[in-house]
Design a protein around this motif. Structure first.
Motif, short mmCIF file in Angstrom:
data_model
loop_
_atom_site.label_atom_id
_atom_site.label_comp_id
_atom_site.label_asym_id
_atom_site.label_seq_id
_atom_site.Cartn_x
_atom_site.Cartn_y
_atom_site.Cartn_z
N UNK A 1 0.83 -1.21 0.00
CA UNK A 1 0.00 0.00 0.00
C UNK A 1 0.86 1.26 0.00
N UNK A 2 1.97 1.23 0.74
CA UNK A 2 2.90 2.36 0.73
C UNK A 2 3.44 2.59 -0.67
N UNK A 3 3.81 1.48 -1.34
CA UNK A 3 4.35 1.58 -2.69
C UNK A 3 3.31 2.13 -3.66
N UNK A 4 2.08 1.67 -3.55
CA UNK A 4 1.01 2.19 -4.41
C UNK A 4 0.85 3.69 -4.21
N UNK A 5 0.81 4.11 -2.97
CA UNK A 5 0.66 5.54 -2.66
C UNK A 5 1.84 6.34 -3.19
N UNK A 6 3.06 5.82 -3.02
CA UNK A 6 4.26 6.51 -3.46
C UNK A 6 4.29 6.62 -4.98
N UNK A 7 3.98 5.54 -5.68
CA UNK A 7 4.04 5.56 -7.14
C UNK A 7 2.97 6.45 -7.75
N UNK A 8 1.76 6.40 -7.20
CA UNK A 8 0.69 7.24 -7.73
C UNK A 8 0.95 8.71 -7.41
N UNK A 9 1.58 8.99 -6.26
CA UNK A 9 1.96 10.36 -5.92
C UNK A 9 2.95 10.90 -6.94
N UNK A 10 3.78 10.00 -7.47
CA UNK A 10 4.79 10.40 -8.46
C UNK A 10 4.25 10.36 -9.89
N UNK A 11 2.94 10.10 -10.05
CA UNK A 11 2.33 10.21 -11.36
C UNK A 11 1.92 8.93 -12.04
N UNK A 12 2.09 7.78 -11.39
CA UNK A 12 1.66 6.52 -12.00
C UNK A 12 0.14 6.49 -12.13
N UNK A 13 -0.32 6.15 -13.31
CA UNK A 13 -1.76 6.02 -13.57
C UNK A 13 -2.18 4.56 -13.69
N UNK A 14 -1.19 3.68 -13.78
CA UNK A 14 -1.46 2.25 -13.89
C UNK A 14 -0.45 1.52 -13.01
N UNK A 15 -0.95 0.63 -12.16
CA UNK A 15 -0.10 -0.15 -11.27
C UNK A 15 -0.22 -1.62 -11.64
N UNK A 16 0.92 -2.25 -11.93
CA UNK A 16 0.92 -3.69 -12.18
C UNK A 16 1.26 -4.41 -10.87
N UNK A 17 0.40 -5.32 -10.46
CA UNK A 17 0.70 -6.20 -9.34
C UNK A 17 1.18 -7.51 -9.91
N UNK A 18 2.41 -7.88 -9.60
CA UNK A 18 3.01 -9.05 -10.23
C UNK A 18 3.48 -10.06 -9.21
N UNK A 19 3.82 -11.25 -9.70
CA UNK A 19 4.29 -12.36 -8.88
C UNK A 19 4.24 -13.61 -9.72
#
Length: 439
Positions: free
Chosen positions: A170-188
């Motif tokens: 969740x921290x990473x999602x917040x950090x990346x979207x704060x920096x302008x990410x409009x699409x987040x890939x969740x991988x594994x």
């Protein structure tokens, strides 16, 4: 100190490279082009033989340049002898990338062919601070696999299932979207196997859905058995920010071949999951993977795979010919004649292109909202995605990167939909929800 990094393979490898960059830059390293670098990092993939061959050739080229080299990624565990035969300075497996600064110092001092391995996982998501590109972020939420498929070398490199903390994610999602990410890939390696404390993938996605930012989530690959465990819970209350996209690899339509592969399910489970998804979202994009030419595959087994594709009509299919990988059970089996494998692959490929083209043509005439994620090299325009994660080429010379626009689809091929711009969406005044028109 200056470094250059090349990444091969899947989104998990892309994620690892971002974590590597975080550790290096925290310790004062600067990312530069190859020719200006003091150190070259090659982040490797070991899933397919052709990819390994490409990496080994590249390793030879960089050795000729006299560069110090750190090798990371899956190949360091899967085929260390091949790497050693060419030569490098230090190699890190995927669970040791937090030691990248130390490994880099060792390389600069001239250490040669040193492997650094770890059997302990660490919370990689806690160390992600960088986007993949201007509009996309990638986060590995779990590593490893619960299965031991006979053909797959991934478990050799990434081990059993280990899930990262939902707080770190969740921290990473917040950090990346704060920096302008409009699409987040969740991988594994199997995101449906995600379990952290008492929370599963469905819980995690609902937590991510509450992050106060405007973005979409693409969920990575899920094995059929683990997806079945969460399907009703996930589909019953599907998060608004998650694309209606489902990557469920079936690998074969033959129950006999699936048994030989030790996949842990029958082909009918994939059919069941496709029906369940499409009952909820008729417009959903379903992606799957097929292996052609497994050593025990007969003509009838291959025909079963063709029948499965015709019945389920997946929107995206990744075809792979069988390749022997080191330290796998299937590597000991006698391979099929290469001409037979090539012919079967051709038949499957032509069918898949036909299905993908026909399914895409159902979208012609659709009008709705898309998010623009990158520049297109086709038809002078921009790549965009709608809520079903369809790749749409929007024709325009004007830049719309990271913006939401309303489009109308006028054409389609096997891979892309082609659309004309209707207008740019004013997110404050004019939020438009498109509805897919499918047959």
């Amino acid at each position: 100190m200056r470094y250059y990094i090349e990444t091969y393979g899947c989104a998990a490898n892309e994620f690892d490279s971002l974590v590597i960059s975080h550790f290096l830059e925290k310790d004062g390293w600067q990312k530069v082009d190859l020719e200006d670098s003091d150190l070259v990092i090659i982040n490797t993939c070991g899933v397919k033989k052709p990819t390994e061959d490409k990496i080994l050739y590249r390793l030879k080229e960089i050795n000729k340049l006299g560069k110090k080299i750190v090798v990371t990624g899956c190949l360091t565990r899967i085929d260390p002898d091949a790497l050693k035969s060419i030569g490098f300075n230090v190699a890190l497996d995927v669970r040791s990338i937090n030691n990248i600064s130390k490994a880099s110092e060792m390389a600069l001092k001239g250490e040669r062919n040193v492997f650094v391995y770890s059997d302990k996982n660490f919370d990689k998501a806690a160390f992600l601070t960088k986007k993949l590109n201007e509009t996309i972020g990638v986060i590995e939420i779990q590593e490893g696999c619960a299965y031991s498929c006979t053909y797959c070398a991934t478990k050799v490199s990434r081990g059993s299932v280990f899930s990262f903390s939902d707080r770190s994610i969740l921290r990473s999602v917040s950090e990346l979207t704060r920096k302008g990410a409009k699409e987040i890939w969740l991988t594994g390696q199997d995101v449906a196997a995600y379990r952290y404390e008492n929370r599963d993938l469905a819980d995690l996605l609902r937590e991510i859905d509450t992050v106060d930012s405007d973005f979409y989530v693409r969920v990575g690959m899920s094995t059929p058995p683990f997806f079945k465990m969460i399907a009703d819970k996930l589909l019953g209350s599907y998060p608004k920010k998650v694309y209606r996209f489902f990557h469920i690899p079936v690998q074969s339509g033959s129950d006999k071949v699936l048994f030989d592969m030790k996949r842990g399910y029958k082909a009918s489970l994939f059919e069941e999951l496709v029906r369940k998804i499409r009952a909820k979202f008729s417009e959903a994009t379903i992606e799957t993977d097929i292996i052609v030419g497994y050593p025990t595959e007969t003509k009838k087994d291959f025909e079963d795979t063709i029948d499965l594709l015709q019945k389920t009509r997946p929107n995206v299919v990744n075809i792979s010919k069988f390749w022997k990988r080191p330290n796998t059970e299937a590597s000991k089996l006698k391979e099929l004649d290469s001409k037979i494998v090539a012919e079967r692959s051709k038949i499957a490929y032509e069918l898949i292109l036909q299905i993908m083209r026909e399914e895409n043509q159902n979208w012609i005439g659709w009008e709705g909202e898309v998010i623009v994620t990158e520049k297109s090299d086709k038809r002078s325009g921009w790549k965009a995605r709608n809520i079903a994660y369809k790749q749409i080429i929007v024709e325009s010379d004007e830049s719309f990167l990271g913006k939401k626009v309303l489009v109308r689809v006028y054409d389609a091929d096997s891979v892309n939909l082609y659309a004309r711009l209707v207008h740019v969406i004013d997110e404050q005044k004019d939020r438009v929800q498109g509805k897919a028109v499918v047959s």
